[in-house]
Scaffold this motif. Structure first.
Motif, PDB file in Angstrom:
ATOM      1  N   GLN A  98      33.594  19.567  40.285  1.00 11.39           N
ATOM      2  CA  GLN A  98      33.199  20.544  39.265  1.00 11.39           C
ATOM      3  C   GLN A  98      32.848  19.841  37.955  1.00 11.39           C
ATOM      4  OE1 GLN A  98      32.595  23.796  39.199  1.00 11.39           O
ATOM      5  NE2 GLN A  98      32.263  23.777  36.973  1.00 11.39           N
ATOM      6  N   MET A  99      33.644  18.854  37.570  1.00 13.08           N
ATOM      7  CA  MET A  99      33.370  18.134  36.326  1.00 13.08           C
ATOM      8  C   MET A  99      32.108  17.286  36.429  1.00 13.08           C
ATOM      9  SD  MET A  99      37.171  17.111  34.905  1.00 13.08           S
ATOM     10  CE  MET A  99      38.200  18.403  34.151  1.00 13.08           C
ATOM     11  N   ARG A 100      31.851  16.724  37.609  1.00 12.10           N
ATOM     12  CA  ARG A 100      30.607  15.962  37.785  1.00 12.10           C
ATOM     13  C   ARG A 100      29.397  16.883  37.640  1.00 12.10           C
ATOM     14  NH1 ARG A 100      29.202  14.312  42.137  1.00 12.10           N
ATOM     15  NH2 ARG A 100      30.839  14.861  43.641  1.00 12.10           N
ATOM     16  N   CYS A 124      43.268  16.535  41.361  1.00 10.45           N
ATOM     17  CA  CYS A 124      42.196  15.684  40.839  1.00 10.45           C
ATOM     18  C   CYS A 124      40.990  15.681  41.773  1.00 10.45           C
ATOM     19  CB  CYS A 124      42.710  14.259  40.632  1.00 10.45           C
ATOM     20  SG  CYS A 124      43.904  14.081  39.280  1.00 10.45           S
ATOM     21  N   ARG A 125      41.242  15.523  43.071  1.00  7.19           N
ATOM     22  CA  ARG A 125      40.122  15.530  44.018  1.00  7.19           C
ATOM     23  C   ARG A 125      39.356  16.846  43.959  1.00  7.19           C
ATOM     24  NH1 ARG A 125      43.939  13.272  47.594  1.00  7.19           N
ATOM     25  NH2 ARG A 125      44.092  15.269  48.687  1.00  7.19           N
ATOM     26  N   LEU A 181      41.566   5.619  38.540  1.00  8.14           N
ATOM     27  CA  LEU A 181      40.632   6.739  38.524  1.00  8.14           C
ATOM     28  C   LEU A 181      39.768   6.734  37.270  1.00  8.14           C
ATOM     29  CD1 LEU A 181      39.800   9.399  39.993  1.00  8.14           C
ATOM     30  CD2 LEU A 181      41.542  10.562  38.609  1.00  8.14           C
ATOM     31  N   SER A 182      40.342   6.316  36.146  1.00  7.08           N
ATOM     32  CA  SER A 182      39.580   6.317  34.899  1.00  7.08           C
ATOM     33  C   SER A 182      38.343   5.443  35.006  1.00  7.08           C
ATOM     34  CB  SER A 182      40.468   5.849  33.737  1.00  7.08           C
ATOM     35  OG  SER A 182      40.755   4.466  33.823  1.00  7.08           O
ATOM     36  N   ILE A 225      44.684  25.632  44.820  1.00  9.43           N
ATOM     37  CA  ILE A 225      43.982  24.846  43.807  1.00  9.43           C
ATOM     38  C   ILE A 225      42.520  25.271  43.726  1.00  9.43           C
ATOM     39  CG2 ILE A 225      43.241  22.528  43.131  1.00  9.43           C
ATOM     40  CD1 ILE A 225      45.779  21.464  44.571  1.00  9.43           C
ATOM     41  N   ASP A 226      41.864  25.375  44.881  1.00 14.00           N
ATOM     42  CA  ASP A 226      40.454  25.761  44.907  1.00 14.00           C
ATOM     43  C   ASP A 226      40.250  27.154  44.314  1.00 14.00           C
ATOM     44  OD1 ASP A 226      39.746  23.371  46.085  1.00 14.00           O
ATOM     45  OD2 ASP A 226      39.746  24.171  48.128  1.00 14.00           O
TER      46      ASP A 226
END
Length: 276
Positions: free
Chosen positions: A119-121, A113-114, A160-161, A61-62
């Protein structure tokens, strides 16, 4: 500015249809699968990046995140589509099979998700789309383990939302209906072998007969791709995006009628009128 989406499980079925649709609509697409096959897609003028990703392997994933960011600079949307199906009788389903289903459908989704949230933050925006199933709305016989793995993702995503809203990150659900033509369905049937004991044979056969008279048209790959696209571009607070006539029927039954009426209709549609 061209937006970028990473989609898991793009070798066939829903994932392949999603990748094709987003490419056709001008997005950069990071198409991932366990064993990338470059013959599945055309390049679309440099807007496609094919990468290996095993959703049960955190290092994989990473690596996919790093490869996607290196290729396009950001990942604006992430779709957890990779999953495996199962039809079985609960008492005959060994822990090893239960764990296999949850490792991919549930824990793999959690891990992805984790991994993508930081990255999205850093980007200041993003959309995470988790693909579940109509079985999270109206649960038919023989799918208890599979439905459990997907219902967990539904609760996870809704909670999570709320966590991510303050970071301008959306968490959403796409809920496909039954699509017997996809590899996903065929693979789930293959896992059923040996998991229906003789005591349940009559019950299972009657269930299959019921499915032969399905109450709506089957869900299509195109419908799931369109629902995913809607989830990716919507600026509102909506979380759930049903795909397929059966999902919409089940949602209406579940949320717009009494429990008694819902259970009666589910038994009419899916449950045999015989005891196991």
């Amino acid at each position: 500015m061209t937006r970028t989406i990473l989609i898991t499980g793009t070798s066939s079925g829903y994932g392949k249809a999603m990748a094709d649709l987003f490419l056709d609509r001008g997005w950069n697409v990071i198409a991932t699968m366990r064993r990338p096959d470059p013959t599945l897609f055309t390049d679309h003028a440099g807007r496609l990046k094919l990468l290996p990703l095993d959703i049960t392997d955190p290092h994989s994933i990473d690596a996919a995140i790093a490869g996607g960011v290196d290729a396009f600079g950001a990942i604006d949307a992430w779709v957890n589509n990779a999953g495996i199906g199962l039809g079985s009788i609960v008492e005959a389903t060994p822990n090893s099979v239960v764990r296999e289903i949850f490792e991919t459908n549930t824990f793999g989704t959690f891990a992805a998700c984790r991994a993508i949230i930081p990255q999205m933050r850093r980007q200041g925006h993003g959309t995470i789309i988790n693909v579940t199933s109509s079985a999270t709305i109206g649960v038919m016989p023989l799918v208890a383990i599979y439905a459990a793995s997907k219902c967990a993702v539904e609760g996870f995503t809704e909670s999570l939302s709320h966590e991510l809203e303050g970071f301008n990150i959306k968490a959403r659900l796409v809920e496909p209906g039954y699509a017997p033509t996809t590899n996903f369905t065929a693979n789930g049937m293959a896992r059923m072998q040996g998991l229906i004991p003789a005591d349940y044979a009559g019950f299972a056969q009657a269930c299959f007969a019921k499915m032969g008279d399905y109450p709506t048209g089957f869900c299509t790959e195109a419908e799931v791709a369109e629902a995913t696209f809607a989830a990716a571009i919507d600026d509102g607070v909506r979380i759930r995006y049903p795909a397929g006539a059966d999902t919409k029927l089940l949602a209406q039954l579940r949320w717009s009628s009494s429990e008694e009426h819902y259970q009666m209709r589910m038994r009419e549609m899916f449950s045999p009128a015989i005891a196991p």
